[in-house]
Design a protein around this motif. Structure first.
Motif, PDB file in Angstrom:
ATOM      1  N   TYR A 204       0.795  -1.213   0.000  1.00 18.48           N
ATOM      2  CA  TYR A 204       0.000   0.000   0.000  1.00 18.48           C
ATOM      3  C   TYR A 204       0.837   1.278   0.000  1.00 18.48           C
ATOM      4  N   GLY A 205       1.981   1.234   0.685  1.00 17.63           N
ATOM      5  CA  GLY A 205       2.852   2.407   0.676  1.00 17.63           C
ATOM      6  C   GLY A 205       3.334   2.714  -0.729  1.00 17.63           C
ATOM      7  N   GLU A 206       3.769   1.679  -1.438  1.00 18.83           N
ATOM      8  CA  GLU A 206       4.237   1.847  -2.817  1.00 18.83           C
ATOM      9  C   GLU A 206       3.102   2.304  -3.733  1.00 18.83           C
TER      10      GLU A 206
ATOM     11  N   TYR B   9       6.526   6.210   9.586  1.00 19.81           N
ATOM     12  CA  TYR B   9       5.671   5.620   8.542  1.00 19.81           C
ATOM     13  C   TYR B   9       5.635   4.098   8.630  1.00 19.81           C
ATOM     14  N   TRP B  10       6.729   3.496   9.072  1.00 21.90           N
ATOM     15  CA  TRP B  10       6.783   2.047   9.282  1.00 21.90           C
ATOM     16  C   TRP B  10       5.693   1.608  10.261  1.00 21.90           C
ATOM     17  N   GLN B  11       5.550   2.367  11.338  1.00 21.83           N
ATOM     18  CA  GLN B  11       4.538   2.041  12.339  1.00 21.83           C
ATOM     19  C   GLN B  11       3.120   2.176  11.774  1.00 21.83           C
ATOM     20  N   ILE B  12       2.925   3.189  10.939  1.00 20.15           N
ATOM     21  CA  ILE B  12       1.603   3.398  10.332  1.00 20.15           C
ATOM     22  C   ILE B  12       1.240   2.231   9.418  1.00 20.15           C
ATOM     23  N   LEU B  13       2.169   1.826   8.547  1.00 22.02           N
ATOM     24  CA  LEU B  13       1.903   0.724   7.623  1.00 22.02           C
ATOM     25  C   LEU B  13       1.686  -0.584   8.368  1.00 22.02           C
ATOM     26  N   SER B  14       2.405  -0.792   9.457  1.00 23.80           N
ATOM     27  CA  SER B  14       2.247  -2.021  10.245  1.00 23.80           C
ATOM     28  C   SER B  14       0.840  -2.100  10.828  1.00 23.80           C
TER      29      SER B  14
ATOM     30  N   ALA C 214       6.258  -4.185   5.828  1.00 22.97           N
ATOM     31  CA  ALA C 214       6.025  -2.790   6.229  1.00 22.97           C
ATOM     32  C   ALA C 214       7.298  -1.936   6.304  1.00 22.97           C
ATOM     33  N   LEU C 215       8.367  -2.448   6.923  1.00 27.41           N
ATOM     34  CA  LEU C 215       9.582  -1.641   7.051  1.00 27.41           C
ATOM     35  C   LEU C 215      10.213  -1.367   5.685  1.00 27.41           C
ATOM     36  N   ILE C 216      10.304  -2.405   4.853  1.00 28.97           N
ATOM     37  CA  ILE C 216      10.864  -2.239   3.512  1.00 28.97           C
ATOM     38  C   ILE C 216      10.010  -1.290   2.697  1.00 28.97           C
ATOM     39  N   ASP C 217       8.694  -1.451   2.805  1.00 26.92           N
ATOM     40  CA  ASP C 217       7.758  -0.600   2.087  1.00 26.92           C
ATOM     41  C   ASP C 217       7.907   0.855   2.534  1.00 26.92           C
TER      42      ASP C 217
ATOM     43  N   SER D 106      14.067  -1.831  -2.911  1.00 27.79           N
ATOM     44  CA  SER D 106      13.060  -2.360  -3.835  1.00 27.79           C
ATOM     45  C   SER D 106      13.466  -3.712  -4.411  1.00 27.79           C
ATOM     46  N   VAL D 107      14.753  -3.901  -4.667  1.00 28.46           N
ATOM     47  CA  VAL D 107      15.239  -5.193  -5.143  1.00 28.46           C
ATOM     48  C   VAL D 107      14.943  -6.263  -4.097  1.00 28.46           C
ATOM     49  N   VAL D 108      15.230  -5.961  -2.837  1.00 29.46           N
ATOM     50  CA  VAL D 108      14.962  -6.910  -1.745  1.00 29.46           C
ATOM     51  C   VAL D 108      13.474  -7.213  -1.651  1.00 29.46           C
ATOM     52  N   MET D 109      12.652  -6.175  -1.756  1.00 33.20           N
ATOM     53  CA  MET D 109      11.207  -6.326  -1.643  1.00 33.20           C
ATOM     54  C   MET D 109      10.647  -7.275  -2.702  1.00 33.20           C
ATOM     55  N   TRP D 110      11.072  -7.098  -3.954  1.00 30.52           N
ATOM     56  CA  TRP D 110      10.551  -7.942  -5.036  1.00 30.52           C
ATOM     57  C   TRP D 110      11.174  -9.334  -5.035  1.00 30.52           C
ATOM     58  N   LEU D 111      12.393  -9.459  -4.531  1.00 31.17           N
ATOM     59  CA  LEU D 111      12.997 -10.792  -4.385  1.00 31.17           C
ATOM     60  C   LEU D 111      12.165 -11.637  -3.423  1.00 31.17           C
ATOM     61  N   LEU D 112      11.658 -11.000  -2.377  1.00 26.95           N
ATOM     62  CA  LEU D 112      10.836 -11.708  -1.391  1.00 26.95           C
ATOM     63  C   LEU D 112       9.467 -12.111  -1.955  1.00 26.95           C
ATOM     64  N   LEU D 113       9.095 -11.484  -3.075  1.00 25.94           N
ATOM     65  CA  LEU D 113       7.789 -11.783  -3.680  1.00 25.94           C
ATOM     66  C   LEU D 113       7.880 -12.751  -4.862  1.00 25.94           C
TER      67      LEU D 113
END
Length: 230
Positions: free
Chosen positions: A81-83, A137-142, A149-152, A184-191
């Motif tokens: 959602y952040g992205e 913002y990390w806390q808000i997304l969580s 959330a933290l990566i986002d 972002s590379v880490v985020m998409w690797l996890l997906l």
């Protein structure tokens, strides 16, 4: 054909090879892994956009608008959602603002934007302030159930500030983009394995990462050139 030749007039051999190579690799991997067409279009327009941004070309905002519109859809589908909010409600309008401001501050001969740079003290203050906002913002997304959330949060906040720096024509934007690209590379690797567009997105962000390093190098030259012209 003549317009195409004029477009590439001031491109170095490295820049042309980099653009062609990254695009071909993305297309081949997208076909091999069976990624969806929207992800491929987003990836190709994204690479064109960031390469043009590294060169300080106003036309970067045309390709960037197509890229972020599609990317917003892909991130929404993956509950990032952040992205999604970043791309849909910030990047798209900022692209129009950037196009307008860069058009007013460019070298008429080369077509390159007039670059600027921060002092060392200003750079330290900038990164300290961004770090604080990321934590909030990390806390808000969580709390709203966002995935990764933290990566986002890191990707979103650093991207917001980086685009402001880009529109304002500061070379330090690229230091922020380097962080955004790594996250972002880490985020998409996890997906990978969870979404059909993940592989193409990984390739796109890796290409962005290499381009950001080159962008910082080139923009320091643009900033120095701007100082000399004054």
């Amino acid at each position: 054909m003549e317009k195409t030749k004029r477009f590439f007039t001031d491109w170095s051999r490295f820049e042309i090879i980099w653009l062609i190579l990254s695009t071909v690799i993305m297309i081949v991997l997208s076909i091999i892994w069976g990624d969806n067409l929207l992800a491929l279009i987003s990836g190709i327009t994204g690479i064109l956009g960031v390469v043009l941004a590294a060169k300080g070309k106003v036309s970067t905002y045309i390709f960037a608008t197509v890229n972020v519109a599609i990317y917003a859809l892909l991130t929404f589908q993956n509950h990032l959602y952040g992205e999604f909010m970043l791309n849909a409600f910030y990047y798209i309008p900022m692209n129009f603002i950037g196009f307008y401001l860069w058009s007013k501050h460019k070298d008429n001969e080369s077509g390159e934007v007039e670059g600027k740079k921060l002092t060392g003290r200003q750079t330290v203050i900038l990164f300290a302030a961004v770090a604080v906002v990321v934590l909030v913002y990390w806390q808000i997304l969580s709390r709203i159930g966002g995935q990764l959330a933290l990566i986002d949060a890191m990707s979103t906040i650093f991207s917001v500030v980086a685009l402001i720096m880009q529109v304002a024509r500061y070379a330090e934007q690229w230091l922020l983009w380097i962080i955004v690209n790594v996250v972002s590379v880490v985020m998409w690797l996890l997906l990978i394995g969870k979404d059909s567009s993940a592989v193409t997105m990984v390739v796109m962000w890796v290409a962005y990462l290499f381009n950001s390093v080159y962008g910082y190098y080139n923009w320091r030259k643009l900033a120095a050139k701007n100082v000399e012209n004054k």
